[in-house]
Motif scaffolding. Sequence first.
Motif, PDB file in Angstrom:
ATOM      1  N   LEU A 115     -12.719  12.737 -55.910  1.00  0.00           N
ATOM      2  CA  LEU A 115     -12.511  11.352 -56.314  1.00  0.00           C
ATOM      3  C   LEU A 115     -11.086  11.132 -56.819  1.00  0.00           C
ATOM      4  O   LEU A 115     -10.487  10.084 -56.571  1.00  0.00           O
ATOM      5  N   LYS A 116     -10.543  12.118 -57.504  1.00  0.00           N
ATOM      6  CA  LYS A 116      -9.162  12.024 -57.974  1.00  0.00           C
ATOM      7  C   LYS A 116      -8.190  11.975 -56.791  1.00  0.00           C
ATOM      8  O   LYS A 116      -7.236  11.207 -56.800  1.00  0.00           O
ATOM      9  N   GLU A 117      -8.470  12.791 -55.765  1.00  0.00           N
ATOM     10  CA  GLU A 117      -7.638  12.775 -54.553  1.00  0.00           C
ATOM     11  C   GLU A 117      -7.670  11.409 -53.881  1.00  0.00           C
ATOM     12  O   GLU A 117      -6.676  10.957 -53.332  1.00  0.00           O
ATOM     13  N   LYS A 118      -8.813  10.753 -53.917  1.00  0.00           N
ATOM     14  CA  LYS A 118      -8.983   9.449 -53.268  1.00  0.00           C
ATOM     15  C   LYS A 118      -8.616   8.280 -54.188  1.00  0.00           C
ATOM     16  O   LYS A 118      -8.824   7.123 -53.828  1.00  0.00           O
ATOM     17  N   ASN A 119      -8.116   8.588 -55.385  1.00  0.00           N
ATOM     18  CA  ASN A 119      -7.731   7.575 -56.381  1.00  0.00           C
ATOM     19  C   ASN A 119      -8.896   6.657 -56.753  1.00  0.00           C
ATOM     20  O   ASN A 119      -8.752   5.445 -56.863  1.00  0.00           O
ATOM     21  N   LEU A 127     -23.044   5.619 -53.203  1.00  0.00           N
ATOM     22  CA  LEU A 127     -22.890   6.946 -52.610  1.00  0.00           C
ATOM     23  C   LEU A 127     -22.497   7.964 -53.679  1.00  0.00           C
ATOM     24  O   LEU A 127     -23.081   9.034 -53.761  1.00  0.00           O
ATOM     25  N   ILE A 128     -21.537   7.606 -54.508  1.00  0.00           N
ATOM     26  CA  ILE A 128     -21.090   8.524 -55.560  1.00  0.00           C
ATOM     27  C   ILE A 128     -22.205   8.763 -56.572  1.00  0.00           C
ATOM     28  O   ILE A 128     -22.474   9.893 -56.977  1.00  0.00           O
ATOM     29  N   GLU A 129     -22.866   7.702 -56.970  1.00  0.00           N
ATOM     30  CA  GLU A 129     -23.966   7.819 -57.930  1.00  0.00           C
ATOM     31  C   GLU A 129     -25.091   8.691 -57.363  1.00  0.00           C
ATOM     32  O   GLU A 129     -25.611   9.582 -58.045  1.00  0.00           O
ATOM     33  N   VAL A 142     -13.360   7.658 -62.153  1.00  0.00           N
ATOM     34  CA  VAL A 142     -14.667   8.260 -62.425  1.00  0.00           C
ATOM     35  C   VAL A 142     -15.317   7.708 -63.698  1.00  0.00           C
ATOM     36  O   VAL A 142     -16.461   8.037 -63.977  1.00  0.00           O
ATOM     37  N   THR A 143     -14.605   6.872 -64.427  1.00  0.00           N
ATOM     38  CA  THR A 143     -15.153   6.370 -65.696  1.00  0.00           C
ATOM     39  C   THR A 143     -16.506   5.680 -65.556  1.00  0.00           C
ATOM     40  O   THR A 143     -17.378   5.901 -66.392  1.00  0.00           O
ATOM     41  N   PRO A 144     -16.737   4.862 -64.526  1.00  0.00           N
ATOM     42  CA  PRO A 144     -18.056   4.229 -64.423  1.00  0.00           C
ATOM     43  C   PRO A 144     -19.207   5.217 -64.207  1.00  0.00           C
ATOM     44  O   PRO A 144     -20.368   4.871 -64.411  1.00  0.00           O
TER      45      PRO A 144
END
Length: 157
Positions: free
Chosen positions: A123-127, A103-105, A130-132
Amino acid sequence: MISLIIILWGCLLIGLMAIGGYFMFRKFLKKLPKEDGRSIMDWEEHYLEQTIHKWSQTEKDFLEELVSPVPELFRDVARQRIASKIGELSIQKNEATITHATLIEGYILATPKKDHKFLRKKLKEKNIDVTPYESFFKQSKEDYQENWREKYKQKNS
């Protein structure tokens, strides 16, 4: 004074018709068949139909969160485009269900760079790390329109 109002009204109407015409023309171009006989919108609908059963409620809610900053007038179009890209990736990966990673990709691939800032924040809020996904963030949407499958295969090889 009345002639000035009529001129301003005419300019406003011409401007609004030009804006509407621009969006209608863009949609018309997306409906034109490509070399394979299908248009961009046909492929979007195809991928949505093929993967509708793969979506869990969690992923649907997450996608809804991601498209929330899009103005309501354009949200349905954005949701369809993003969901179809996610479905296409899911088919390419032979997944049984849509995962958060896919989904993110797919969201990154289907949206322009200016929207990536919001995705990083969400994504930061959801912990979620993001590195991948950094390699996808570095490439613009336009880079993926041509030969994105080959680039994807090279990355995963």
